[in-house]
Design a protein around this motif. Structure first.
Motif, mmCIF file in Angstrom:
data_model
loop_
_atom_site.group_PDB
_atom_site.id
_atom_site.type_symbol
_atom_site.label_atom_id
_atom_site.label_comp_id
_atom_site.label_asym_id
_atom_site.label_seq_id
_atom_site.Cartn_x
_atom_site.Cartn_y
_atom_site.Cartn_z
ATOM 1 N N TRP A 83 0.833 -1.198 0.000
ATOM 2 C CA TRP A 83 0.000 0.000 0.000
ATOM 3 C C TRP A 83 0.869 1.249 0.000
ATOM 4 N N CYS A 84 0.398 2.257 -0.714
ATOM 5 C CA CYS A 84 1.101 3.541 -0.776
ATOM 6 C C CYS A 84 1.325 4.083 0.644
ATOM 7 N N ALA A 85 2.545 4.511 0.933
ATOM 8 C CA ALA A 85 2.889 4.969 2.279
ATOM 9 C C ALA A 85 2.170 6.261 2.654
ATOM 10 N N VAL A 86 1.663 6.987 1.649
ATOM 11 C CA VAL A 86 1.005 8.264 1.922
ATOM 12 C C VAL A 86 -0.505 8.087 2.072
ATOM 13 N N CYS A 87 -1.136 7.316 1.163
ATOM 14 C CA CYS A 87 -2.601 7.236 1.174
ATOM 15 C C CYS A 87 -3.120 5.853 1.564
ATOM 16 N N MET A 88 -2.227 4.877 1.742
ATOM 17 C CA MET A 88 -2.605 3.519 2.137
ATOM 18 C C MET A 88 -3.580 2.881 1.160
ATOM 19 N N PHE A 103 4.948 4.115 -3.339
ATOM 20 C CA PHE A 103 4.225 5.388 -3.451
ATOM 21 C C PHE A 103 3.508 5.470 -4.784
ATOM 22 N N HIS A 104 2.346 6.140 -4.781
ATOM 23 C CA HIS A 104 1.772 6.585 -6.043
ATOM 24 C C HIS A 104 2.649 7.718 -6.572
ATOM 25 N N GLN A 105 2.641 7.848 -7.879
ATOM 26 C CA GLN A 105 3.449 8.862 -8.550
ATOM 27 C C GLN A 105 3.213 10.257 -7.964
ATOM 28 N N TYR A 106 1.949 10.569 -7.692
ATOM 29 C CA TYR A 106 1.616 11.915 -7.227
ATOM 30 C C TYR A 106 1.403 11.984 -5.718
ATOM 31 N N CYS A 107 1.610 10.877 -5.024
ATOM 32 C CA CYS A 107 1.568 10.914 -3.558
ATOM 33 C C CYS A 107 2.959 11.215 -3.005
ATOM 34 N N HIS A 108 3.977 10.741 -3.714
ATOM 35 C CA HIS A 108 5.346 11.031 -3.277
ATOM 36 C C HIS A 108 5.573 12.535 -3.328
HETATM 37 ZN ZN LIG Z 1 -0.928 7.137 -2.612
#
Ligand SMILES: [Zn+2]
Ligand SMILES: [Zn+2]
Length: 268
Positions: A83-88, A103-108
């Motif tokens: 899971w993305c570390a920012v948005c899970m 990470f998602h590209q735009y979450c990083h």
């Molecule tokens: Zn994310």
């Protein structure tokens, strides 16, 4: 990274007691959100046009290549999280070659505009060794937050987002700020101001620290000291100060109000 969802949770109970104020506040909030969008908050694309082999869909996607998959093939198991570390959330995720985070590209932070090539290694900002990043020269990037200082501020912001549970309710504008006519502040606004093209972009790290302090101060002013949101704000601010001690020690425990610490007093 949408702006809906959690924004109203903290103020919901108070809002019900004050219907009229609430209605006005929601309008204020919507105006704030509209402003955010017009300033270019980016939305995670549902379906990137050209999925890269450097991405993973999930642990069941056996066709995915990349270092994480290579490690899995050697029997070490998939070293990266699902899971993305920012948005899970899941989906198209970039694997850090150095740590288990994805990470998602735009979450990083900063957003990764161009996906790494399949053969390219990629490391998240949390894995950058700042001891190896040269100090900015005297007068470097006057009027802009650039170079190492910018990277440090991005790093601290990403660290805050990666405190997923603690940061969740501070990501979007809090309803109580609008209700009490406080200057709203939230992590998504801070993140937006880190974008070089933002009209409100930071030109000095003191502005970033001041915004973070405002976010915490709003939470303290509008929530009882025994409430969960107040306690979470305290814990997140302690974490924030620990980051400052590491990366911007002159700002640790600075209130964010009045003159910035002497060493960095030049506000461009
Ligand atoms: Zn994310
Ligand atoms: Zn990493």
């Amino acid at each position: 990274m949408g702006l809906g969802g959690h924004a109203g949770v903290a103020g919901a109970a108070q809002a019900c007691e004050l219907d009229k104020v609430c209605a006005e506040s929601v309008q204020d909030l919507m105006a704030t959100i509209a402003k955010l969008d017009s300033n270019g908050v980016q939305v995670v694309p549902e379906t990137p046009a050209q999925p890269s082999p450097a991405l993973v869909h999930s642990s069941t996607d056996s066709k995915a290549a990349g270092p994480a998959r290579a490690a899995a093939a050697t029997g070490a198991g998939d070293p990266n999280e699902d899971w993305c570390a920012v948005c899970m959330d899941g989906g198209e995720l970039m694997c850090c070659d150095k740590c288990p985070k994805v990470f998602h590209q735009y979450c990083h932070i900063p957003a990764v505009e161009k996906l790494p090539e399949p053969t390219e290694s990629w490391q998240c900002l949390l894995c950058v060794n700042f001891a190896e990043v040269p100090e900015d020269g005297v007068g470097a990037g006057a009027g802009e937050l650039g170079g190492r200082r910018r990277r440090v501020v991005e790093r601290i912001t990403l660290e805050l987002y990666c405190q997923y549970e603690l940061s969740l309710q501070f990501r979007e504008p809090a309803l109580y700020a609008a209700m009490h006519h406080l200057q709203p502040m939230c992590l998504d606004m801070i993140r937006m101001k880190l974008q070089p093209r933002s009209p409100d972009r930071y030109t000095h790290e003191a502005q970033f620290v001041a915004d973070c302090r405002l976010l915490f101060r709003n939470a303290y002013r509008n929530n009882p000291a025994d409430s969960q949101i107040y306690k979470d704000a305290r814990r997140l601010e302690e974490f924030f100060d620990a980051q400052l001690v590491k990366w911007l020690p002159e700002y640790a425990y600075w209130s964010g109000e009045g003159e910035p610490p002497a060493k960095r007093s030049r506000l461009d």
